[in-house]
Design an enzyme around this catalytic site. Structure first.
Site, PDB file in Angstrom:
ATOM      1  N   CYS A  66       0.853  -1.186   0.000  1.00 54.83           N
ATOM      2  CA  CYS A  66       0.000   0.000   0.000  1.00 54.83           C
ATOM      3  C   CYS A  66       0.892   1.241   0.000  1.00 54.83           C
ATOM      4  CB  CYS A  66      -0.921  -0.006   1.219  1.00 54.83           C
ATOM      5  SG  CYS A  66      -0.052   0.105   2.807  1.00 54.83           S
ATOM      6  N   HIS A 185      -0.220  -5.883  19.593  1.00 50.06           N
ATOM      7  CA  HIS A 185       0.264  -5.399  18.293  1.00 50.06           C
ATOM      8  C   HIS A 185       0.855  -4.004  18.470  1.00 50.06           C
ATOM      9  CE1 HIS A 185       0.240  -4.035  14.103  1.00 50.06           C
ATOM     10  NE2 HIS A 185       0.081  -5.298  13.740  1.00 50.06           N
ATOM     11  N   GLU A 187       1.009  -1.424  16.662  1.00 49.84           N
ATOM     12  CA  GLU A 187       0.161  -0.287  16.309  1.00 49.84           C
ATOM     13  C   GLU A 187      -0.820   0.040  17.432  1.00 49.84           C
ATOM     14  OE1 GLU A 187      -3.500   0.912  13.408  1.00 49.84           O
ATOM     15  OE2 GLU A 187      -1.995  -0.429  12.530  1.00 49.84           O
TER      16      GLU A 187
END
Length: 401
Positions: A66, A185, A187
């Site tokens: 991406c 995680h 993030e």
């Protein structure tokens, strides 16, 4: 801690770098050689279809790198160009792809060591360059690096930063952030560090448990035990769930995030009345466009007649795992691999079933003509997809010969 003020102060520092260093031309050649693929472009140009002998490859309409990932990797490469002799560290994997991270190691970028689950920043000295990966870094890590006098190169994906801004809005109005994500995680760790009060829910089932607790109460000790590592310090479910805002790890399933948002919206309406909803519930769209596009493309692909599905991406890649879930939901034989080398001689494949350890499956490619669906996570270079397709074609060709 006033995280918004700290971030603003950090961004004004001469040691903070959020953009590249003007070495795009030098980096472009490396990126093209290492990550792009003429075969994949050929398949894209042919309506995402390739027919070779007994094999038809059907690529998802959207897959692979991406924009946020490509940007992060390019900035990391530029960092080495710009600081050719300085020691460079990165606080975590730049993205969840083994080949990309190995390229950084080959460029003598050091990864902060982890001891007993804790990062050891003692290896970092004043003046060292430290890269923050696409997933971001916690406020505490940024503050530590800033206090050390490091040069900070921030490659955090703008979509992740958007979620941080949402959490800041929750905090400003004294809302508890309910974060749809995996509490370990990186993030989600970074996102929760911007919150005051937060609770991380992994899936719709956990969200329904919380919703039921809001509406009917329950066993507080059981609640605390169930989410023992997934809430902010001092969190009290009897006090801190009266005003909630929704946020998410950007790589989670879009449909599940939407369902969780709707669930809590209805929950707060039932609890406090529709007229008081805005005083008890906040929701902003923080679903990453790229994640959404790849999931939508996968949902479309699995509606076709496929003999099997190959999902390519890091085993610790959340967005790749969710693509695998879509194939499993359609009961299509599906194999999650992280590189072409997992396809072994003798029609064997080493792959990771959902929620399980690596296994080797014999005879995974059926005899005769086959249609193979292929997709890859947002951290997977096209070159890895090409190498994988080449192995499939070679294996089928050898079986026919």
């Amino acid at each position: 801690m006033d995280t918004k003020a700290f971030k603003r102060s950090l961004q004004q520092s001469e040691n903070y770098h959020r953009k590249g260093f003007g070495h795009e031309a030098e980096v472009a050649g490396v990126m093209q050689t290492a990550y792009q693929s003429s075969l994949i472009q050929e398949i894209r140009d042919n309506n995402s279809r390739l027919e070779r002998g007994a094999v038809t490859i059907r690529l998802a309409e959207a897959f692979g790198f991406c924009w946020g990932v490509e940007r992060a990797v390019a900035i990391a490469y530029e960092t080495r160009q710009h600081f050719p002799s300085e020691r460079i560290w990165i606080t975590n994997e730049i993205i969840h792809n083994p080949s990309v991270n190995q390229h950084l190691r080959d460029m003598e970028v050091g990864f902060i060591p982890v001891e007993k689950g804790q990062k050891d920043f003692s290896v970092v000295d004043s003046g060292d360059v430290v890269i923050l990966p696409a997933f971001g870094a916690s406020v505490q890590e940024m503050q530590l690096l800033n206090d050390k006098g490091c040069k900070i190169v921030d490659t955090t994906c703008p979509w992740v930063s958007k979620v941080w801004n949402t959490v800041e809005k929750h905090k400003k109005r004294d809302y508890t952030s309910i974060i749809h994500g995996q509490y370990k995680h990186e993030e989600t760790v970074a996102t929760s560090s911007f919150a005051d009060k937060y609770l991380v829910v992994l899936n719709l089932q956990e969200a329904e448990y919380v919703s039921n607790y809001i509406l009917h109460g329950g066993d507080r000790d059981e609640f605390i035990a169930k989410f023992s590592k997934a809430y902010s310090a001092g969190f009290d479910p009897d006090l801190d769930l009266e005003r909630v805002g929704i946020a998410n790890q950007t790589t989670m399933l879009k449909t599940e995030t939407e369902k969780i948002g709707k669930l809590f919206e209805k929950t707060m309406m039932r609890k406090f009345g529709p007229e008081n909803l805005n005083e008890h519930f906040q929701s902003f769209n923080t679903i990453c466009d790229a994640t959404q596009e790849r999931q939508d493309a996968m949902l479309s692909l699995v509606e076709e007649k496929l003999d099997l599905m190959l999902v390519i991406g890091g085993f610790n890649s959340s967005n790749t795992t969710h693509l695998q879930e879509i194939a499993i939901d359609k009961t299509i034989p599906s194999y999650h691999i992280d590189c072409a080398e997992r396809i072994l001689p003798g029609n064997r494949i080493e792959h990771k079933p959902l929620g399980a350890d690596l296994v080797v499956t014999e005879g995974w490619l059926p005899d005769g003509k086959i249609v193979v669906g292929v997709t890859s996570g947002a951290s997977t270079p096209d070159k890895v997809v090409e190498d994988t397709i080449d192995r499939i074609l070679a294996m089928k060709a050898a079986a026919v010969a």
